[in-house]
Design a protein around this motif. Structure first.
Motif, PDB file in Angstrom:
ATOM      1  N   ILE A  54       0.840  -1.201   0.000  1.00 36.19           N
ATOM      2  CA  ILE A  54       0.000   0.000   0.000  1.00 36.19           C
ATOM      3  C   ILE A  54       0.876   1.253   0.000  1.00 36.19           C
ATOM      4  CG2 ILE A  54      -1.670   1.327   1.355  1.00 36.19           C
ATOM      5  CD1 ILE A  54      -2.753  -1.428   2.350  1.00 36.19           C
ATOM      6  N   ALA A  55       1.907   1.275   0.839  1.00 33.16           N
ATOM      7  CA  ALA A  55       2.806   2.430   0.906  1.00 33.16           C
ATOM      8  C   ALA A  55       3.490   2.662  -0.443  1.00 33.16           C
ATOM      9  CB  ALA A  55       3.835   2.223   2.013  1.00 33.16           C
ATOM     10  N   ARG A  56       3.968   1.590  -1.037  1.00 32.69           N
ATOM     11  CA  ARG A  56       4.651   1.701  -2.335  1.00 32.69           C
ATOM     12  C   ARG A  56       3.689   2.227  -3.407  1.00 32.69           C
ATOM     13  NH1 ARG A  56       6.006  -3.213  -2.635  1.00 32.69           N
ATOM     14  NH2 ARG A  56       4.325  -3.921  -3.984  1.00 32.69           N
ATOM     15  N   GLU A  57       2.502   1.667  -3.484  1.00 28.36           N
ATOM     16  CA  GLU A  57       1.528   2.041  -4.516  1.00 28.36           C
ATOM     17  C   GLU A  57       1.044   3.482  -4.354  1.00 28.36           C
ATOM     18  OE1 GLU A  57       0.363   0.342  -7.222  1.00 28.36           O
ATOM     19  OE2 GLU A  57       1.829  -1.234  -6.778  1.00 28.36           O
ATOM     20  N   ARG A  58       1.003   3.966  -3.130  1.00 25.05           N
ATOM     21  CA  ARG A  58       0.495   5.314  -2.862  1.00 25.05           C
ATOM     22  C   ARG A  58       1.618   6.341  -2.673  1.00 25.05           C
ATOM     23  NH1 ARG A  58      -4.890   6.024  -1.444  1.00 25.05           N
ATOM     24  NH2 ARG A  58      -6.094   4.103  -1.466  1.00 25.05           N
ATOM     25  N   GLY A  59       2.857   5.892  -2.706  1.00 30.16           N
ATOM     26  CA  GLY A  59       3.974   6.809  -2.487  1.00 30.16           C
ATOM     27  C   GLY A  59       3.983   7.360  -1.070  1.00 30.16           C
ATOM     28  N   MET A  60       3.602   6.510  -0.118  1.00 33.28           N
ATOM     29  CA  MET A  60       3.527   6.924   1.288  1.00 33.28           C
ATOM     30  C   MET A  60       4.631   6.242   2.086  1.00 33.28           C
ATOM     31  SD  MET A  60      -0.579   6.533   2.025  1.00 33.28           S
ATOM     32  CE  MET A  60      -0.466   7.097   3.722  1.00 33.28           C
ATOM     33  N   ASN A  61       4.851   6.770   3.269  1.00 27.12           N
ATOM     34  CA  ASN A  61       5.753   6.151   4.228  1.00 27.12           C
ATOM     35  C   ASN A  61       5.002   4.993   4.890  1.00 27.12           C
ATOM     36  OD1 ASN A  61       6.736   5.796   7.065  1.00 27.12           O
ATOM     37  ND2 ASN A  61       8.262   7.285   6.364  1.00 27.12           N
ATOM     38  N   GLU A  62       5.675   3.869   5.128  1.00 30.41           N
ATOM     39  CA  GLU A  62       5.023   2.714   5.762  1.00 30.41           C
ATOM     40  C   GLU A  62       4.477   3.046   7.144  1.00 30.41           C
ATOM     41  OE1 GLU A  62       7.254  -0.933   5.676  1.00 30.41           O
ATOM     42  OE2 GLU A  62       7.686  -0.734   3.529  1.00 30.41           O
ATOM     43  N   ASP A 111       3.231   5.858   8.093  1.00 24.68           N
ATOM     44  CA  ASP A 111       1.977   6.598   7.918  1.00 24.68           C
ATOM     45  C   ASP A 111       0.823   5.637   7.630  1.00 24.68           C
ATOM     46  OD1 ASP A 111       3.329   8.964   8.348  1.00 24.68           O
ATOM     47  OD2 ASP A 111       3.588   9.391   6.204  1.00 24.68           O
ATOM     48  N   VAL A 112       1.094   4.610   6.839  1.00 23.01           N
ATOM     49  CA  VAL A 112       0.068   3.591   6.564  1.00 23.01           C
ATOM     50  C   VAL A 112      -0.277   2.857   7.861  1.00 23.01           C
ATOM     51  CG1 VAL A 112      -0.468   1.455   5.296  1.00 23.01           C
ATOM     52  CG2 VAL A 112       0.763   3.320   4.149  1.00 23.01           C
ATOM     53  N   ARG A 113       0.728   2.512   8.637  1.00 23.99           N
ATOM     54  CA  ARG A 113       0.493   1.829   9.923  1.00 23.99           C
ATOM     55  C   ARG A 113      -0.325   2.702  10.878  1.00 23.99           C
ATOM     56  NH1 ARG A 113       5.907   0.114   8.999  1.00 23.99           N
ATOM     57  NH2 ARG A 113       5.918  -2.114   8.544  1.00 23.99           N
ATOM     58  N   ALA A 114      -0.083   4.000  10.860  1.00 25.99           N
ATOM     59  CA  ALA A 114      -0.826   4.915  11.736  1.00 25.99           C
ATOM     60  C   ALA A 114      -2.313   4.916  11.364  1.00 25.99           C
ATOM     61  CB  ALA A 114      -0.250   6.320  11.652  1.00 25.99           C
ATOM     62  N   ILE A 115      -2.611   4.901  10.086  1.00 22.63           N
ATOM     63  CA  ILE A 115      -4.010   4.841   9.648  1.00 22.63           C
ATOM     64  C   ILE A 115      -4.625   3.512  10.066  1.00 22.63           C
ATOM     65  CG2 ILE A 115      -5.503   4.693   7.604  1.00 22.63           C
ATOM     66  CD1 ILE A 115      -3.607   6.774   6.292  1.00 22.63           C
ATOM     67  N   ILE A 116      -3.892   2.432   9.867  1.00 24.04           N
ATOM     68  CA  ILE A 116      -4.395   1.115  10.266  1.00 24.04           C
ATOM     69  C   ILE A 116      -4.661   1.085  11.764  1.00 24.04           C
ATOM     70  CG2 ILE A 116      -3.763  -1.328  10.515  1.00 24.04           C
ATOM     71  CD1 ILE A 116      -2.286  -1.007   7.777  1.00 24.04           C
ATOM     72  N   SER A 117      -3.746   1.616  12.531  1.00 26.49           N
ATOM     73  CA  SER A 117      -3.897   1.636  13.989  1.00 26.49           C
ATOM     74  C   SER A 117      -5.141   2.411  14.412  1.00 26.49           C
ATOM     75  CB  SER A 117      -2.651   2.236  14.623  1.00 26.49           C
ATOM     76  OG  SER A 117      -2.796   2.308  16.015  1.00 26.49           O
ATOM     77  N   LYS A 118      -5.422   3.503  13.719  1.00 26.45           N
ATOM     78  CA  LYS A 118      -6.583   4.329  14.054  1.00 26.45           C
ATOM     79  C   LYS A 118      -7.890   3.565  13.875  1.00 26.45           C
ATOM     80  CE  LYS A 118      -8.676   8.793  13.075  1.00 26.45           C
ATOM     81  NZ  LYS A 118      -8.580  10.042  12.338  1.00 26.45           N
ATOM     82  N   TYR A 119      -7.934   2.646  12.921  1.00 31.62           N
ATOM     83  CA  TYR A 119      -9.165   1.902  12.628  1.00 31.62           C
ATOM     84  C   TYR A 119      -9.087   0.440  13.061  1.00 31.62           C
ATOM     85  CZ  TYR A 119     -10.208   6.206  10.364  1.00 31.62           C
ATOM     86  OH  TYR A 119     -10.421   7.548  10.144  1.00 31.62           O
ATOM     87  N   THR A 120      -8.254   0.200  14.074  1.00 30.58           N
ATOM     88  CA  THR A 120      -8.154  -1.126  14.686  1.00 30.58           C
ATOM     89  C   THR A 120      -8.870  -1.083  16.026  1.00 30.58           C
ATOM     90  OG1 THR A 120      -6.023  -1.543  13.620  1.00 30.58           O
ATOM     91  CG2 THR A 120      -6.562  -2.898  15.537  1.00 30.58           C
ATOM     92  N   THR A 121      -9.756  -2.036  16.232  1.00 33.92           N
ATOM     93  CA  THR A 121     -10.455  -2.138  17.515  1.00 33.92           C
ATOM     94  C   THR A 121      -9.868  -3.289  18.302  1.00 33.92           C
ATOM     95  OG1 THR A 121     -12.159  -3.545  16.534  1.00 33.92           O
ATOM     96  CG2 THR A 121     -12.623  -1.186  16.627  1.00 33.92           C
ATOM     97  N   GLY A 122      -9.844  -3.131  19.606  1.00 34.90           N
ATOM     98  CA  GLY A 122      -9.322  -4.178  20.483  1.00 34.90           C
ATOM     99  C   GLY A 122     -10.410  -5.173  20.862  1.00 34.90           C
ATOM    100  N   ARG A 123     -10.096  -5.988  21.816  1.00 35.57           N
ATOM    101  CA  ARG A 123     -11.052  -6.971  22.318  1.00 35.57           C
ATOM    102  C   ARG A 123     -12.165  -6.254  23.080  1.00 35.57           C
ATOM    103  NH1 ARG A 123      -8.576 -12.250  22.979  1.00 35.57           N
ATOM    104  NH2 ARG A 123      -6.426 -12.149  22.296  1.00 35.57           N
TER     105      ARG A 123
END
Length: 186
Positions: free
Chosen positions: A141-149, A151-163
């Motif tokens: 995703i980072a490569r395809e969008r020209g983003m830093n990995e 930054d991609v992880r930060a977005i993923i973390s924001k939309y991750t729910t815990g138990r």
């Protein structure tokens, strides 16, 4: 009153009473309670975004999967249901096809593919994947969008729910929300 009417009357009265109780009263009560306690979920958990021109657009439900196939997007679980045995030849063939597709999407990724990216969920419309399945896709995703990995992880973390309550279920990443955030819409 005829003998037939005497026999049918209790059945008809029971039918009418059950229709009112189960079809009207129960349905209204459950709908009312759901609207009161869980209005977002009761209305489909629709993700609505206000666009730059001020109009609003519905992008889908946070509770139902949507299919993404572009390399710039996070890929979710395969959609649809199956009654195949986990050890059947047909299931193995479907899993191998999905593995081959994921490898063609990201040929440089030699990591093990998480199971939830190659198997369908019980409902066939699970909107979430595991954090491991999300991490598997970060570099692509980072490569395809020209983003830093990161930054991609930060977005993923924001939309991750815990138990739930810290003990029930597993952590989950909502694919639709991550993809909308990657597109700059959330």
């Amino acid at each position: 009153m005829t003998k037939t009417m005497k026999i049918l009357r209790p059945a008809v009265m029971c039918f009418l009473a059950m229709t009112v109780v189960c079809g009207i009263i129960y349905t209204a009560a459950v709908t009312g309670i759901a609207q009161l306690l869980f209005p977002n979920q009761a209305n489909g958990s629709i993700i609505t975004i206000t666009l730059k021109d001020g109009t609003q657009k519905d992008y889908g439900s946070a509770l139902i999967a949507q299919k993404f196939t572009g390399a710039q997007y996070m890929i979710g679980r395969p959609m649809g249901t199956t009654n195949l045995s986990p050890v059947s030849k047909e299931q193995k063939k479907l899993v191998q096809e999905r593995i081959d597709w994921l490898h063609s999407l990201d040929p440089d990724n030699t990591a093990d593919i998480p199971m939830d990216l190659v198997t369908k969920s019980g409902s066939g419309v699970d909107p979430n994947i595991t954090p491991e399945a999300a991490e598997y896709q970060v570099a692509r995703i980072a490569r395809e969008r020209g983003m830093n990995e990161d930054d991609v992880r930060a977005i993923i973390s924001k939309y991750t729910t815990g138990r739930f309550l810290g003990i029930f279920g597993e952590p989950a990443v909502n694919v639709l929300k991550v993809n909308l955030a990657l597109d700059g819409l959330l």
